[in-house]
Design a protein around this motif. Sequence first.
Motif, PDB file in Angstrom:
ATOM      1  N   LYS A 101       0.802  -1.149   0.061  1.00 51.55           N
ATOM      2  CA  LYS A 101      -0.029   0.009  -0.079  1.00 51.55           C
ATOM      3  C   LYS A 101       0.945   1.274   0.132  1.00 51.55           C
ATOM      4  CE  LYS A 101      -3.517   2.310   2.671  1.00 51.55           C
ATOM      5  NZ  LYS A 101      -4.338   2.485   3.958  1.00 51.55           N
ATOM      6  N   PHE A 102       2.083   1.536   0.599  1.00 52.50           N
ATOM      7  CA  PHE A 102       2.782   2.365   0.871  1.00 52.50           C
ATOM      8  C   PHE A 102       3.541   2.664  -0.321  1.00 52.50           C
ATOM      9  CE2 PHE A 102       7.384   3.662   1.561  1.00 52.50           C
ATOM     10  CZ  PHE A 102       6.952   5.042   1.657  1.00 52.50           C
ATOM     11  N   TYR A 103       4.029   1.544  -1.136  1.00 53.33           N
ATOM     12  CA  TYR A 103       4.849   1.644  -2.244  1.00 53.33           C
ATOM     13  C   TYR A 103       3.766   2.100  -3.384  1.00 53.33           C
ATOM     14  CZ  TYR A 103       8.700  -0.555  -0.074  1.00 53.33           C
ATOM     15  OH  TYR A 103       9.837  -0.799   0.759  1.00 53.33           O
ATOM     16  N   SER A 104       2.631   1.561  -3.391  1.00 57.27           N
ATOM     17  CA  SER A 104       1.599   2.038  -4.301  1.00 57.27           C
ATOM     18  C   SER A 104       1.327   3.534  -4.227  1.00 57.27           C
ATOM     19  CB  SER A 104       0.227   1.241  -4.304  1.00 57.27           C
ATOM     20  OG  SER A 104       0.651  -0.338  -4.502  1.00 57.27           O
ATOM     21  N   GLN A 105       0.959   4.101  -2.970  1.00 54.32           N
ATOM     22  CA  GLN A 105       0.747   5.526  -2.858  1.00 54.32           C
ATOM     23  C   GLN A 105       1.863   6.544  -3.245  1.00 54.32           C
ATOM     24  OE1 GLN A 105      -0.659   5.505   1.124  1.00 54.32           O
ATOM     25  NE2 GLN A 105      -2.941   4.997   0.663  1.00 54.32           N
ATOM     26  N   ARG A 106       3.063   5.890  -2.845  1.00 51.40           N
ATOM     27  CA  ARG A 106       4.156   6.584  -3.269  1.00 51.40           C
ATOM     28  C   ARG A 106       4.344   6.654  -4.772  1.00 51.40           C
ATOM     29  NH1 ARG A 106       9.919   3.518  -3.123  1.00 51.40           N
ATOM     30  NH2 ARG A 106       8.562   2.828  -5.051  1.00 51.40           N
ATOM     31  N   ASN A 107       4.197   5.654  -5.630  1.00 53.33           N
ATOM     32  CA  ASN A 107       4.105   5.759  -6.865  1.00 53.33           C
ATOM     33  C   ASN A 107       3.168   6.570  -7.381  1.00 53.33           C
ATOM     34  OD1 ASN A 107       6.462   4.043  -6.825  1.00 53.33           O
ATOM     35  ND2 ASN A 107       5.298   2.246  -7.002  1.00 53.33           N
ATOM     36  N   MET A 108       1.946   6.478  -6.878  1.00 50.80           N
ATOM     37  CA  MET A 108       0.703   7.376  -7.273  1.00 50.80           C
ATOM     38  C   MET A 108       1.123   8.784  -7.085  1.00 50.80           C
ATOM     39  SD  MET A 108      -3.228   7.337  -6.125  1.00 50.80           S
ATOM     40  CE  MET A 108      -2.750   7.934  -4.642  1.00 50.80           C
ATOM     41  N   TYR A 109       1.436   9.114  -5.780  1.00 49.95           N
ATOM     42  CA  TYR A 109       1.807  10.822  -5.803  1.00 49.95           C
ATOM     43  C   TYR A 109       2.973  11.172  -6.558  1.00 49.95           C
ATOM     44  CZ  TYR A 109      -1.075  10.070  -1.606  1.00 49.95           C
ATOM     45  OH  TYR A 109      -2.028   9.835  -0.576  1.00 49.95           O
ATOM     46  N   LEU A 110       4.066  10.233  -6.747  1.00 49.60           N
ATOM     47  CA  LEU A 110       5.116  10.737  -7.529  1.00 49.60           C
ATOM     48  C   LEU A 110       4.733  10.812  -9.114  1.00 49.60           C
ATOM     49  CD1 LEU A 110       8.224  10.843  -7.834  1.00 49.60           C
ATOM     50  CD2 LEU A 110       8.322   8.407  -8.398  1.00 49.60           C
ATOM     51  N   CYS A 111       3.988  10.178  -9.813  1.00 48.03           N
ATOM     52  CA  CYS A 111       3.593  10.214 -11.125  1.00 48.03           C
ATOM     53  C   CYS A 111       2.528  11.444 -11.039  1.00 48.03           C
ATOM     54  CB  CYS A 111       2.913   9.026 -11.637  1.00 48.03           C
ATOM     55  SG  CYS A 111       3.987   7.526 -11.714  1.00 48.03           S
ATOM     56  N   GLY A 112       1.680  11.502 -10.074  1.00 49.43           N
ATOM     57  CA  GLY A 112       0.541  12.409 -10.184  1.00 49.43           C
ATOM     58  C   GLY A 112       1.341  14.091 -10.001  1.00 49.43           C
ATOM     59  N   PHE A 113       2.299  14.198  -8.892  1.00 49.16           N
ATOM     60  CA  PHE A 113       2.932  15.471  -8.904  1.00 49.16           C
ATOM     61  C   PHE A 113       3.667  15.791  -9.923  1.00 49.16           C
ATOM     62  CE2 PHE A 113       2.162  14.993  -4.175  1.00 49.16           C
ATOM     63  CZ  PHE A 113       1.836  16.148  -4.048  1.00 49.16           C
ATOM     64  N   THR A 114       4.387  14.624 -10.793  1.00 52.61           N
ATOM     65  CA  THR A 114       5.067  15.008 -11.963  1.00 52.61           C
ATOM     66  C   THR A 114       4.338  15.613 -13.107  1.00 52.61           C
ATOM     67  OG1 THR A 114       6.543  13.245 -11.645  1.00 52.61           O
ATOM     68  CG2 THR A 114       6.727  14.124 -13.712  1.00 52.61           C
ATOM     69  N   LEU A 115       3.215  14.996 -13.235  1.00 51.06           N
ATOM     70  CA  LEU A 115       2.108  15.363 -14.204  1.00 51.06           C
ATOM     71  C   LEU A 115       1.573  16.741 -14.008  1.00 51.06           C
ATOM     72  CD1 LEU A 115       0.012  12.170 -15.007  1.00 51.06           C
ATOM     73  CD2 LEU A 115       1.859  13.177 -16.427  1.00 51.06           C
ATOM     74  N   PHE A 116       1.157  17.031 -12.651  1.00 50.74           N
ATOM     75  CA  PHE A 116       0.792  18.313 -12.340  1.00 50.74           C
ATOM     76  C   PHE A 116       1.621  19.436 -12.622  1.00 50.74           C
ATOM     77  CE2 PHE A 116      -0.315  21.264  -9.122  1.00 50.74           C
ATOM     78  CZ  PHE A 116      -1.427  21.755  -9.427  1.00 50.74           C
ATOM     79  N   LEU A 117       2.772  19.153 -12.189  1.00 51.87           N
ATOM     80  CA  LEU A 117       3.794  19.994 -12.191  1.00 51.87           C
ATOM     81  C   LEU A 117       4.350  20.420 -13.762  1.00 51.87           C
ATOM     82  CD1 LEU A 117       5.989  22.118 -10.840  1.00 51.87           C
ATOM     83  CD2 LEU A 117       7.547  20.189 -10.648  1.00 51.87           C
ATOM     84  N   SER A 118       4.361  19.405 -14.533  1.00 51.07           N
ATOM     85  CA  SER A 118       4.329  19.768 -16.195  1.00 51.07           C
ATOM     86  C   SER A 118       3.256  20.602 -16.895  1.00 51.07           C
ATOM     87  CB  SER A 118       4.152  18.310 -16.714  1.00 51.07           C
ATOM     88  OG  SER A 118       3.068  17.594 -16.993  1.00 51.07           O
ATOM     89  N   LEU A 119       1.888  20.506 -16.118  1.00 50.43           N
ATOM     90  CA  LEU A 119       0.967  21.499 -16.670  1.00 50.43           C
ATOM     91  C   LEU A 119       1.168  22.835 -16.106  1.00 50.43           C
ATOM     92  CD1 LEU A 119      -2.133  19.283 -16.057  1.00 50.43           C
ATOM     93  CD2 LEU A 119      -1.186  19.530 -18.305  1.00 50.43           C
ATOM     94  N   ILE A 120       1.845  22.886 -14.738  1.00 53.35           N
ATOM     95  CA  ILE A 120       2.087  24.116 -14.482  1.00 53.35           C
ATOM     96  C   ILE A 120       3.251  25.004 -15.113  1.00 53.35           C
ATOM     97  CG2 ILE A 120       3.013  25.571 -12.292  1.00 53.35           C
ATOM     98  CD1 ILE A 120       1.742  23.461 -10.458  1.00 53.35           C
TER      99      ILE A 120
END
Length: 210
Positions: A101-120
């Motif tokens: 669960k921890f690793y899955s959440q970490r990967n989700m946050y990592l990819c999500g923040f990368t995509l979000f920052l690309s839009l910014i």
Amino acid sequence: MTLYYSLVFVLLVTEMALFMLLIVPLPFTIRRKMFNFISESPLVAKLQYGMKITFIFILILFIDSVNRVYRVQVELAEANKTQGGGTAVLGHERMEVQARKFYSQRNMYLCGFTLFLSLILNRTYTMILDVLRLEEKVKSYEGDSAAGGKEGEKLANAGSPGEIAKLRKQLAQKTQDFETLKKQSEGLSREYNRLGDEKTEADVTPKKDR
């Protein structure tokens, strides 16, 4: 962390560095040269195209990590139900589920923040380009020939303070001439009406005498 998630992390750090570079206050000339190079360089254009493809893969990783988080949540919920029903769950099994669960959440946050920052980054880059264009127009109107090259020189000559003062003087002279012509026209109109009245009276008087 697997290799592709490590690459995603490196990309996230790179995006953070680029964002800091974009918001650092720089002189107008340096900022304009930098953004002109970015917008006109064919190498940067190819790099942006490659980054778009990379972000598509990151989006796929993000969707996969969200799916993994959901499955781990369901698995934990089932484990809790089983434990409540009387069947004991081994400690190492529960720790394994928690770790996944921890690793899955970490990967989700990592990819999500990368995509979000690309839009910014994309939006910030576009806004800075718009601001630079507006600053060039303002400097051109104020008479800064260095702001826009040949076109800036034309605008500078047309909108320099001396030229504006000259045009204002000419406009004031034309306005004064117009007012003078208007007064002369009114005077001629009054004189014409006076002469017309006198002629009418002169024509009427002989008829009365007869």
